[in-house]
Design an enzyme around this catalytic site. Structure first.
Site, PDB file in Angstrom:
ATOM      1  N   SER A   1      -2.151 -27.607   9.653  1.00 40.15           N
ATOM      2  CA  SER A   1      -0.693 -27.075  10.286  1.00 40.15           C
ATOM      3  C   SER A   1      -0.019 -27.709  11.375  1.00 40.15           C
ATOM      4  O   SER A   1       0.005 -27.339  12.489  1.00 40.15           O
ATOM      5  CB  SER A   1      -1.045 -25.543  10.704  1.00 40.15           C
ATOM      6  OG  SER A   1       0.307 -24.870  10.947  1.00 40.15           O
TER       7      SER A   1
ATOM      8  N   ASN B   1      -1.017 -30.322  16.984  1.00 40.78           N
ATOM      9  CA  ASN B   1      -0.327 -28.541  16.866  1.00 40.78           C
ATOM     10  C   ASN B   1       0.678 -28.484  18.131  1.00 40.78           C
ATOM     11  O   ASN B   1       0.834 -27.429  18.367  1.00 40.78           O
ATOM     12  CB  ASN B   1      -1.521 -27.565  17.107  1.00 40.78           C
ATOM     13  CG  ASN B   1      -2.497 -27.880  15.650  1.00 40.78           C
ATOM     14  OD1 ASN B   1      -3.523 -28.248  15.944  1.00 40.78           O
ATOM     15  ND2 ASN B   1      -1.945 -27.848  14.387  1.00 40.78           N
TER      16      ASN B   1
ATOM     17  N   ILE C   1       4.118 -24.969  20.922  1.00 45.48           N
ATOM     18  CA  ILE C   1       2.785 -25.059  20.374  1.00 45.48           C
ATOM     19  C   ILE C   1       2.948 -24.206  19.100  1.00 45.48           C
ATOM     20  O   ILE C   1       3.188 -23.078  18.996  1.00 45.48           O
ATOM     21  CB  ILE C   1       1.827 -24.161  21.371  1.00 45.48           C
ATOM     22  CG1 ILE C   1       1.713 -24.706  22.829  1.00 45.48           C
ATOM     23  CG2 ILE C   1       0.423 -24.193  21.027  1.00 45.48           C
ATOM     24  CD1 ILE C   1       1.283 -24.031  23.953  1.00 45.48           C
ATOM     25  N   CYS C   2       2.265 -24.553  18.224  1.00 47.34           N
ATOM     26  CA  CYS C   2       1.925 -24.145  16.961  1.00 47.34           C
ATOM     27  C   CYS C   2       0.652 -23.616  17.067  1.00 47.34           C
ATOM     28  O   CYS C   2      -0.655 -24.177  16.647  1.00 47.34           O
ATOM     29  CB  CYS C   2       2.107 -25.174  15.549  1.00 47.34           C
ATOM     30  SG  CYS C   2       1.682 -24.322  13.902  1.00 47.34           S
ATOM     31  N   LEU C   3       0.560 -22.271  17.009  1.00 45.84           N
ATOM     32  CA  LEU C   3      -0.739 -21.584  17.179  1.00 45.84           C
ATOM     33  C   LEU C   3      -0.628 -20.229  16.616  1.00 45.84           C
ATOM     34  O   LEU C   3       0.383 -19.472  16.975  1.00 45.84           O
ATOM     35  CB  LEU C   3      -1.179 -21.428  18.808  1.00 45.84           C
ATOM     36  CG  LEU C   3      -2.450 -20.706  18.978  1.00 45.84           C
ATOM     37  CD1 LEU C   3      -3.687 -21.656  18.559  1.00 45.84           C
ATOM     38  CD2 LEU C   3      -2.483 -20.717  20.418  1.00 45.84           C
TER      39      LEU C   3
END
Length: 106
Positions: free
Chosen positions: A87, A47, A54-56
């Site tokens: 994701s 992620n 950051i993919c959050l």
């Protein structure tokens, strides 16, 4: 306003004992809009993009002004413990994570 932060790699993860630097950029619309957060330290994680972003969800669609600095860092540290390969920001890391989970589960 920009600031740097440090998180410690969580126990029982690939990042255990590591010290990881982050850059947090609070825009003019904070807290109505989330800060931009990226790792300054090199990270290979499902992620985390290769540029450190950051993919959050709490840094995007699930943002609420109720989140504070501590909540943001806690969620990022939690992401190191529990990646979301569904994701991915880094497809290679996500694939390796899923393969590892399948091997461990056997």
């Amino acid at each position: 306003m920009n600031c740097e932060a440090i998180i410690i790699g969580p126990d029982d993860t690939e990042w255990e004992g590591g010290i990881f630097r982050l850059m947090i950029e609070f825009g003019a619309k904070f807290p109505s809009e989330p800060p931009k957060v990226r790792f300054l330290s090199q990270m290979f994680h499902p992620n985390i993009y290769t540029n450190g972003q950051i993919c959050l969800d709490i840094l995007d669609k699930a943002w609420t002004p109720l989140y504070d600095f501590t909540a943001i860092l806690t969620q990022i540290q939690s992401l190191l413990t529990d990646p979301n390969p569904g994701s991915p920001a880094n497809n290679e890391a996500a694939q390796l994570f899923v393969q590892h989970q399948q091997m461990v589960g056997q």
